[in-house]
Each structure stands twice: as structure tokens, then as C-alpha cells.
Design a protein around this motif. Structure first.
Motif, mmCIF file in Angstrom:
data_model
loop_
_atom_site.group_PDB
_atom_site.id
_atom_site.type_symbol
_atom_site.label_atom_id
_atom_site.label_comp_id
_atom_site.label_asym_id
_atom_site.label_seq_id
_atom_site.Cartn_x
_atom_site.Cartn_y
_atom_site.Cartn_z
ATOM 1 N N ALA A 113 -38.082 45.285 -18.823
ATOM 2 C CA ALA A 113 -36.954 45.950 -19.474
ATOM 3 C C ALA A 113 -35.810 45.002 -19.800
ATOM 4 C CB ALA A 113 -36.432 47.084 -18.577
ATOM 5 N N GLU A 114 -35.805 43.834 -19.180
ATOM 6 C CA GLU A 114 -34.683 42.911 -19.366
ATOM 7 C C GLU A 114 -34.707 42.310 -20.766
ATOM 8 O OE1 GLU A 114 -32.844 38.842 -17.334
ATOM 9 O OE2 GLU A 114 -34.729 39.701 -16.634
ATOM 10 N N ASP A 115 -33.566 42.303 -21.376
ATOM 11 C CA ASP A 115 -33.382 41.669 -22.676
ATOM 12 C C ASP A 115 -32.597 40.372 -22.445
ATOM 13 O OD1 ASP A 115 -32.908 40.853 -25.219
ATOM 14 O OD2 ASP A 115 -32.127 42.768 -25.935
ATOM 15 N N PRO A 116 -33.212 39.207 -22.666
ATOM 16 C CA PRO A 116 -32.508 37.945 -22.396
ATOM 17 C C PRO A 116 -31.188 37.825 -23.136
ATOM 18 C CG PRO A 116 -34.842 37.558 -22.775
ATOM 19 C CD PRO A 116 -34.596 38.996 -23.118
ATOM 20 N N THR A 117 -31.125 38.345 -24.346
ATOM 21 C CA THR A 117 -29.876 38.235 -25.097
ATOM 22 C C THR A 117 -28.771 39.034 -24.428
ATOM 23 O OG1 THR A 117 -30.538 40.099 -26.509
ATOM 24 C CG2 THR A 117 -31.138 37.891 -27.252
ATOM 25 N N GLU A 118 -29.108 40.197 -23.899
ATOM 26 C CA GLU A 118 -28.105 40.997 -23.204
ATOM 27 C C GLU A 118 -27.662 40.309 -21.922
ATOM 28 O OE1 GLU A 118 -29.703 44.833 -22.551
ATOM 29 O OE2 GLU A 118 -29.710 45.411 -24.677
ATOM 30 N N THR A 119 -28.608 39.673 -21.217
ATOM 31 C CA THR A 119 -28.260 38.943 -19.996
ATOM 32 C C THR A 119 -27.318 37.787 -20.310
ATOM 33 O OG1 THR A 119 -30.421 39.509 -19.054
ATOM 34 C CG2 THR A 119 -29.205 37.708 -18.027
ATOM 35 N N LEU A 120 -27.603 37.076 -21.375
ATOM 36 C CA LEU A 120 -26.734 35.956 -21.765
ATOM 37 C C LEU A 120 -25.346 36.460 -22.152
ATOM 38 C CD1 LEU A 120 -29.238 33.830 -23.877
ATOM 39 C CD2 LEU A 120 -28.375 33.305 -21.597
ATOM 40 N N GLU A 121 -25.304 37.541 -22.883
ATOM 41 C CA GLU A 121 -23.997 38.093 -23.277
ATOM 42 C C GLU A 121 -23.208 38.536 -22.053
ATOM 43 O OE1 GLU A 121 -22.420 38.196 -26.020
ATOM 44 O OE2 GLU A 121 -23.968 37.492 -27.402
ATOM 45 N N TYR A 122 -23.907 39.145 -21.097
ATOM 46 C CA TYR A 122 -23.218 39.588 -19.883
ATOM 47 C C TYR A 122 -22.672 38.393 -19.104
ATOM 48 C CZ TYR A 122 -22.466 41.698 -15.300
ATOM 49 O OH TYR A 122 -21.909 42.103 -14.121
ATOM 50 N N SER A 123 -23.483 37.338 -18.959
ATOM 51 C CA SER A 123 -23.025 36.136 -18.253
ATOM 52 C C SER A 123 -21.838 35.504 -18.965
ATOM 53 C CB SER A 123 -24.174 35.126 -18.144
ATOM 54 O OG SER A 123 -25.264 35.682 -17.434
ATOM 55 N N TYR A 124 -21.889 35.495 -20.280
ATOM 56 C CA TYR A 124 -20.782 34.925 -21.058
ATOM 57 C C TYR A 124 -19.500 35.723 -20.845
ATOM 58 C CZ TYR A 124 -18.121 33.410 -25.159
ATOM 59 O OH TYR A 124 -17.143 32.938 -25.992
ATOM 60 N N GLU A 125 -19.622 37.042 -20.837
ATOM 61 C CA GLU A 125 -18.447 37.880 -20.607
ATOM 62 C C GLU A 125 -17.910 37.695 -19.192
ATOM 63 O OE1 GLU A 125 -16.776 39.562 -22.756
ATOM 64 O OE2 GLU A 125 -18.150 39.030 -24.371
ATOM 65 N N GLN A 126 -18.797 37.510 -18.220
ATOM 66 C CA GLN A 126 -18.351 37.270 -16.852
ATOM 67 C C GLN A 126 -17.557 35.970 -16.756
ATOM 68 O OE1 GLN A 126 -18.763 40.436 -15.441
ATOM 69 N NE2 GLN A 126 -19.161 39.243 -13.609
ATOM 70 N N MET A 127 -18.039 34.935 -17.410
ATOM 71 C CA MET A 127 -17.327 33.654 -17.398
ATOM 72 C C MET A 127 -15.972 33.781 -18.087
ATOM 73 S SD MET A 127 -20.475 31.019 -18.165
ATOM 74 C CE MET A 127 -19.458 29.547 -17.922
ATOM 75 N N ARG A 128 -15.919 34.520 -19.146
ATOM 76 C CA ARG A 128 -14.638 34.723 -19.827
ATOM 77 C C ARG A 128 -13.670 35.513 -18.957
ATOM 78 N NH1 ARG A 128 -15.109 36.732 -25.877
ATOM 79 N NH2 ARG A 128 -12.884 36.343 -25.651
ATOM 80 N N ASP A 129 -14.194 36.471 -18.197
ATOM 81 C CA ASP A 129 -13.339 37.211 -17.274
ATOM 82 C C ASP A 129 -12.782 36.289 -16.184
ATOM 83 O OD1 ASP A 129 -13.802 39.515 -18.706
ATOM 84 O OD2 ASP A 129 -15.383 40.245 -17.371
ATOM 85 N N GLU A 130 -13.641 35.403 -15.692
ATOM 86 C CA GLU A 130 -13.172 34.440 -14.689
ATOM 87 C C GLU A 130 -12.087 33.532 -15.269
ATOM 88 O OE1 GLU A 130 -16.530 32.331 -13.282
ATOM 89 O OE2 GLU A 130 -17.458 34.066 -12.301
ATOM 90 N N LEU A 131 -12.287 33.099 -16.499
ATOM 91 C CA LEU A 131 -11.286 32.256 -17.141
ATOM 92 C C LEU A 131 -9.964 33.012 -17.288
ATOM 93 C CD1 LEU A 131 -10.477 29.651 -18.607
ATOM 94 C CD2 LEU A 131 -11.405 30.656 -20.711
ATOM 95 N N GLN A 132 -10.072 34.283 -17.629
ATOM 96 C CA GLN A 132 -8.857 35.087 -17.759
ATOM 97 C C GLN A 132 -8.156 35.234 -16.421
ATOM 98 O OE1 GLN A 132 -7.682 36.006 -20.663
ATOM 99 N NE2 GLN A 132 -5.860 36.935 -19.729
ATOM 100 N N ASP A 133 -8.936 35.377 -15.350
ATOM 101 C CA ASP A 133 -8.342 35.468 -14.008
ATOM 102 C C ASP A 133 -7.627 34.170 -13.640
ATOM 103 O OD1 ASP A 133 -9.305 38.027 -13.760
ATOM 104 O OD2 ASP A 133 -11.115 37.425 -12.660
ATOM 105 N N VAL A 134 -8.229 33.038 -13.982
ATOM 106 C CA VAL A 134 -7.596 31.738 -13.687
ATOM 107 C C VAL A 134 -6.296 31.597 -14.469
ATOM 108 C CG1 VAL A 134 -7.863 29.233 -13.911
ATOM 109 C CG2 VAL A 134 -9.768 30.629 -13.084
ATOM 110 N N LYS A 135 -6.320 31.990 -15.732
ATOM 111 C CA LYS A 135 -5.095 31.914 -16.536
ATOM 112 C C LYS A 135 -4.010 32.818 -15.959
ATOM 113 C CE LYS A 135 -7.249 30.749 -20.968
ATOM 114 N NZ LYS A 135 -7.478 31.189 -22.367
ATOM 115 N N GLN A 136 -4.419 34.005 -15.505
ATOM 116 C CA GLN A 136 -3.445 34.916 -14.904
ATOM 117 C C GLN A 136 -2.879 34.325 -13.613
ATOM 118 O OE1 GLN A 136 -2.388 37.834 -16.314
ATOM 119 N NE2 GLN A 136 -0.846 37.799 -14.682
#
Length: 275
Positions: free
Chosen positions: A22-45
Motif C-alpha cells: 500500500a505504500e506509495d514512495p512518492t507520498e513517503t518522500l513528500e511526508y519526509s520533506y514536510e517533516q524536515m521543513r517543519d523541523e526547520l520552521q521550529d529551529v527558526k522559531q
């Protein structure tokens, strides 16, 4: 391995297989990318909050420095007025403010160091995110191309879930079509045999037999009448033949005499045609 452990292992293995399918690699990559962006936003905050705290300490330091300057003026004015006691109080306050300033400077330095570290980590994380984004887009393009190629291959070879569904749909359609054609032919056959008319009629088998007998009797009666009429015509023809023939030359409108054998033969043909 106990029964429960084996059952748990089987369940986990099957669940893992289902998740992999059921796993879609593209969705997994997008999720990981969004997680990294959230972490970056937390660091900026975090950097913003740290900088705000440092600015507050710097403002407090400036106010203390202004108080130190004020206490210096108070001490000088007290000395000019020969008020050593007031001068001493002013200098004591000045010393306390300077101690606070020194403590604030240490805190400000620590915050600055932490801020520098966070900014460096933020830049490093941002670079990693950019690299990951590039790899993500590359992997996404490769996966979509491979998926499209696989679908084309499955369509050409007639395999795959979708093509299997299509094949089953065609089979069901053919079965349904055959069934409807057979039903249509059966209806036509029933109509031809009169089964529908009999089914919709309120007559029973005796009524139908009697009606058939009456119909046959009427046909036989009409046939006898026709034979009688045809027989009378033949007698009249015979009587005409027994009378003397008129002179053809004297009466141009007189008919040519016909032999009895020919008349009888024609009569028999007519009866056969009627029968």
C-alpha cells in the motif's frame, strides 16, 4: 517459539507486507520533506525566541548603564557639596548596577553563542532540505516513469489488477449477453407456439378442443358447399354439350364445342386446387 509468539510474528509479517504494497514512495518522500521543513520552521522559531530574549537583556543592560552614569553624577555632586555620605551611597548603587551589568553581559554572551549555533544548524538543515528536495523530485520522476512503464507493459500483456477486472467484466458481459439472447429466442419460440396466448386466455383444454372441432366442421362444411357448387357447374356444362351445336358460320358469336373429357379433366384440377 510459542504459539502466541508465532501468531504475533505471522500477523506482523502479513501487516508489513500489506503496508509495503500500500505504500506509495512518492507520498513517503513528500511526508519526509514536510517533516524536515517543519523541523526547520521550529529551529527558526527557536532562533527568533532566543534573539528576542537576548534583546530584552541588552535593553536591561542599557538601562543599568544609564543608572551607572546617573550614580556617577550623584557622587560628583555630593562631593562638591561635601556630602561624603551621599557620595558613598551613590557609589554603592553604582557598584551594584555594574555587577548586574556584568552578569547580564555573561547571559547575553551565552545567548549569542547559542544563537550562533542555532543559526549554523539552521543553515545546515536548510541545505540538507534543499538537497533532499532535489533527490525527492528525482526519485518521484523516476518512480512515476517506472509506474507508467509498468502500466503500459501490463496493458500490453493483459496482466495486472485493472486488466484482470476488465477481463472479468468482459466475461460477465458475454455471459449476460448469451443469457439474454437465449431468453429472447425462448420468448420467440413461446410466441410462435401460442403459449403466451394460451396462458393469457381463460379457456381450458376442453374449450380449446371444442373450438378446434367447430373450426374443422366449418371448414368441412364450406368445402362440401364448394364441391356442390363446382358439381352443379359441371352438370350445366354437360347439358349444354347435349344440345345441337349451332352453325359457326351462321352465328359468329357461337363458342367452339369442347369435348366432355377436357371439361372433366379441368374440373378435377380445380377441385384439387381447392383442396
Amino acid at each position: 517459539m510459542g504459539i502466541l509468539s508465532r501468531a504475533s510474528y505471522v500477523v506482523r509479517s502479513k501487516l508489513n507486507a500489506l503496508l509495503n504494497r500500500a505504500e506509495d514512495p512518492t507520498e513517503t518522500l513528500e511526508y519526509s520533506y514536510e517533516q524536515m521543513r517543519d523541523e526547520l520552521q521550529d529551529v527558526k522559531q527557536g532562533i527568533a525566541d532566543l534573539t528576542t530574549q537576548k534583546k530584552r537583556l541588552e535593553i536591561q543592560k542599557r538601562r543599568l548603564e544609564e543608572n551607572v552614569e546617573k550614580h556617577n553624577e550623584q557622587a560628583r555632586e555630593a562631593v562638591r557639596q561635601d556630602r561624603d555620605d551621599l557620595a558613598r551611597q551613590a557609589l554603592e548603587k553604582k557598584q551594584a548596577k555594574m555587577n548586574q551589568i556584568e552578569e547580564l553581559e555573561g547571559q547575553i554572551a551565552d545567548l549569542q553563542s547559542t544563537q550562533d549555533d542555532l543559526v549554523e544548524k539552521k543553515n545546515e538543515l536548510q541545505n540538507r532540505i534543499e538537497e533532499f528536495r532535489t533527490k525527492k523530485e528525482t526519485m518521484k520522476a523516476r518512480y512515476e516513469a517506472a509506474e507508467a512503464s509498468s502500466r503500459v507493459s501490463e496493458a500490453m500483456t493483459g496482466v495486472g489488477d485493472e486488466m484482470n477486472d476488465v477481463s472479468r467484466a468482459i466475461e460477465r458481459a458475454e455471459e449476460r449477453t448469451d443469457e439474454m439472447e437465449a431468453r429472447s429466442e425462448a420468448m420467440d419460440e413461446l410466441v410462435d407456439t401460442g403459449a403466451f396466448e394460451d396462458a393469457m386466455s381463460d379457456k381450458d383444454s376442453i374449450d380449446r378442443e371444442l373450438e378446434s372441432g367447430r373450426t374443422n366442421a366449418e371448414v368441412d362444411s364450406e368445402l362440401e358447399t364448394l364441391k356442390t357448387e363446382m358439381g352443379g357447374g359441371a352438370d350445366e356444362a354437360s347439358e349444354a354439350d347435349s344440345e345441337p351445336a349451332a352453325d359457326v358460320e351462321d352465328d359468329p358469336t357461337a363458342e367452339v364445342d369442347v369435348s366432355d373429357t377436357e371439361v372433366e379433366a379441368e374440373l378435377e384440377e380445380l377441385k384439387d386446387d381447392e383442396n
